[in-house]
Design an enzyme around this catalytic site. Structure first.
Site, PDB file in Angstrom:
ATOM      1  N   LEU A 195       0.703  -1.099   0.298  1.00 23.00           N
ATOM      2  CA  LEU A 195       0.002   0.261  -0.027  1.00 23.00           C
ATOM      3  C   LEU A 195       1.166   1.207   0.330  1.00 23.00           C
ATOM      4  O   LEU A 195       0.534   2.150  -0.501  1.00 23.00           O
ATOM      5  CB  LEU A 195      -1.152   0.170   0.905  1.00 23.00           C
ATOM      6  CG  LEU A 195      -2.099  -1.203   1.422  1.00 23.00           C
ATOM      7  CD1 LEU A 195      -2.897  -1.084   2.362  1.00 23.00           C
ATOM      8  CD2 LEU A 195      -2.849  -0.845   0.303  1.00 23.00           C
ATOM      9  N   GLY A 196       1.770   0.944   0.175  1.00 23.47           N
ATOM     10  CA  GLY A 196       2.815   2.357   0.892  1.00 23.47           C
ATOM     11  C   GLY A 196       3.871   2.392   1.366  1.00 23.47           C
ATOM     12  O   GLY A 196       4.389   0.933   2.026  1.00 23.47           O
TER      13      GLY A 196
ATOM     14  N   GLY B 243       7.714   3.967   3.870  1.00 20.64           N
ATOM     15  CA  GLY B 243       8.425   5.181   3.849  1.00 20.64           C
ATOM     16  C   GLY B 243       9.284   4.432   5.254  1.00 20.64           C
ATOM     17  O   GLY B 243       9.563   3.072   5.153  1.00 20.64           O
TER      18      GLY B 243
ATOM     19  N   PHE C  88       9.382   5.083   8.217  1.00 20.79           N
ATOM     20  CA  PHE C  88       9.112   3.400   9.246  1.00 20.79           C
ATOM     21  C   PHE C  88       9.024   1.883   8.693  1.00 20.79           C
ATOM     22  O   PHE C  88       8.511   1.096   9.622  1.00 20.79           O
ATOM     23  CB  PHE C  88       8.178   3.593  10.143  1.00 20.79           C
ATOM     24  CG  PHE C  88       8.423   5.197  11.127  1.00 20.79           C
ATOM     25  CD1 PHE C  88       9.433   5.735  12.303  1.00 20.79           C
ATOM     26  CD2 PHE C  88       7.145   6.840  11.014  1.00 20.79           C
ATOM     27  CE1 PHE C  88       9.455   6.618  12.320  1.00 20.79           C
ATOM     28  CE2 PHE C  88       7.891   7.709  11.452  1.00 20.79           C
ATOM     29  CZ  PHE C  88       8.655   7.316  12.382  1.00 20.79           C
TER      30      PHE C  88
ATOM     31  N   ASP D 244       4.934  13.367  12.920  1.00 19.94           N
ATOM     32  CA  ASP D 244       5.209  13.419  11.694  1.00 19.94           C
ATOM     33  C   ASP D 244       3.621  13.494  11.305  1.00 19.94           C
ATOM     34  O   ASP D 244       3.868  13.084   9.661  1.00 19.94           O
ATOM     35  CB  ASP D 244       6.135  12.161  10.715  1.00 19.94           C
ATOM     36  CG  ASP D 244       6.741  11.875  10.019  1.00 19.94           C
ATOM     37  OD1 ASP D 244       6.703  12.773   9.399  1.00 19.94           O
ATOM     38  OD2 ASP D 244       6.833  10.397   9.223  1.00 19.94           O
TER      39      ASP D 244
END
Length: 511
Positions: free
Chosen positions: A244-245, A247, A249, A363
């Site tokens: 889905l994505g 980053g 983290f 964030d």
């Protein structure tokens, strides 16, 4: 003059008065008058007597939520609101809440306007609110009254009032009243018995151990423990098609559990020592008990070696940045954008001051704001600010955030407070209103960043130039938009003390 809604608890009433007073002081200063109309209370002051004012120019509607399918809801909402218009002027305290056919509604008049003024105000209010259905939530506000309906309960079940006695002309005979009272008493006893049975059944059910099922993650339990292999299968072995994505983290994958629930699975590698693992598990237990409508819920976790999987509720519409600058750019209308701004403020206010420990996100950015099926915002990754050790970050040691969104005192000096989130919130609000990234190259050539451009427009008294050109000017009030931009600029001031707290931002004010 100050008055709380009849269904608001004493503690919430006091908190509502405090919030209203704070807003009035900030907005009105030494002006001759002002009023704050909140969901829980109303506070007003003037330099002249106003106690008998029932309706004033500026009375308005506030429609929220998406349209409820089918015509039944709209008809039921209008019918229940109409009953309140007839009943409330005769009801004790000039207030009542009622429910029926999947609709919850309440109306209240300022006690000083009397029965006649109440009826006059509610007649105006019902005409205003009539334009909201089939939207799932609507409000009408005026100087002397407040009205709201919703498809979700916003008052306790025991706060409802039987409207029937107040809908009659008053000529009903005593015999009918006695019979009605007896039947009402029998119904109440029956409901009390049913509630007692349901409470006992639910209590026993909660005692049963649950594993790997979303429905087992409740406030009474620790985080649900998922089997690592189950999550691996649910995400098709964390394949690229399920992603889905991604980053700093960790990557996020879409997963389908055996029980048919769709979830989002975040893959982290943080547990390199037994101490880190113990601290991490403690934080997961804490964060899994954070429940708010504007925060993405952490459902549970699983671990294998140094790898940890966090299981979150799935948000079908994805992240806000796709609707602002991505392939879905220009599809959000003003009403949706306004609701997203308010929802973000509520979620952050809860993290900072309403949860039993203060959680600073660190964030806040548009890609960390997810949208549900009704485009209501949910802040994501709020737990990672606490879950990750200090030396784990995607930018630099002991710093978690994204440059441009991060407050200068934190980015430069490492000074962390909840005002860091306030700063980031202000930047995201400017992105929502303008539809442009914080470092959009299409801006004024003399301005490198969105924030700098916004301040220039403010100084030139041309804030409306900031508004996304894809928005229909008929959808929004320019003065309302300017006010929100000014709030965003207030949040992004360099001086920490000059920024408001998120709890000051999160209260809805209808003026």
């Amino acid at each position: 003059m100050a008055q709380c809604r009849p269904y608001v608890t004493r503690g919430d009433c006091v908190a509502c008065f405090d919030a209203a007073a704070t807003l009035l002081r900030a907005a009105c200063g030494a002006a001759n008058g002002g009023r704050a109309i909140l969901d829980g209370c109303v506070v007003r002051y003037e330099s002249a007597a106003f106690f008998d004012q029932a309706t004033l120019p500026g009375n308005t509607q506030v429609c929220n939520g998406s349209a409820v399918a089918g015509g039944g809801f709209a008809d039921a909402a209008r019918g229940l609101v109409g009953d309140l218009v007839a009943a409330v002027p005769r009801a004790p305290g000039l207030a009542a809440a009622a429910a029926g056919a999947g609709v919850y509604a309440a109306a209240q008049c300022v006690v000083t306007v009397g029965e006649g003024g109440c009826a006059q105000c509610l007649e105006v209010a019902v005409r205003n609110i009539d334009g909201c259905p089939p939207n799932s939530d609507g409000r009408a506000v005026d100087a002397g009254c407040f009205m709201r309906y919703s498809d979700k309960p916003f008052f306790p079940a025991n706060a409802t009032v039987d409207l029937a006695p107040y809908l009659r002309s008053g000529k009903s005979d005593r015999k009918g009243a006695i019979i009605g009272g007896i039947l009402g008493g029998v119904a109440i006893l029956f409901l009390l018995g049913l509630l007692a049975f349901l409470w006992t059944w639910r209590s026993r059910k909660l005692l049963k151990p649950r594993r790997g099922d979303i429905l087992g993650a409740t406030e009474l339990q620790g985080p649900t423990s998922f089997y690592y292999q189950d999550l691996k299968v649910a995400t098709n072995n964390f394949c690229e098609e399920s992603k889905l994505g991604e980053g700093g983290f960790g990557d996020v994958f879409k997963g389908l559990l055996k029980n048919g629930k769709t979830v989002a699975v975040k893959r982290l590698t943080v547990m390199e020592t037994s101490r880190a693992k113990a601290d991490f598990e403690s934080e997961v237990k804490l964060i899994s008990n954070v429940h708010h409508r504007n925060l993405v819920r952490l459902l549970g976790c699983s671990s294998k070696g140094s790898e940890c999987l966090l299981v979150y509720e799935y948000m079908a519409n994805g992240s806000l940045d796709k609707f602002l600058f991505g392939d879905k750019r220009g599809t959000l209308n003003w009403k949706q954008r306004f609701n997203i701004i308010v929802g973000m403020a509520r979620g952050l206010g809860y993290l900072h001051q309403e949860f039993h420990v203060c959680i600073i996100h660190r964030d806040i950015k548009s890609s960390n704001v997810l949208l549900d099926d009704e485009f209501q915002p949910k802040i994501a990754d709020f737990g990672l600010a606490r879950l990750l050790p200090d030396d784990h970050s995607h930018l630099s040691t002991k710093f978690a955030g994204t440059l441009g969104y991060t407050a200068p005192e934190y980015a430069i000096h490492g000074q962390l407070s909840e005002k860091v989130d306030t700063y980031s919130f202000g930047v995201v609000v400017l992105e929502i209103i303008s539809g442009r990234k914080l470092n959009d190259a299409r801006l004024d050539p003399d301005s490198q960043y969105l924030l700098e451009w916004a301040w220039k427009l403010y100084e030139n008294n041309n804030l409306i130039e900031l508004v996304d050109k894809s928005l229909d000017p008929k959808e929004y009030n320019p003065e309302e938009v300017k006010k929100i931009i000014q709030i965003a600029l207030l949040c992004t001031q360099s001086a920490v003390a000059s920024r408001p707290t998120m709890s000051e931002q999160q209260v809805d004010v209808y003026l």
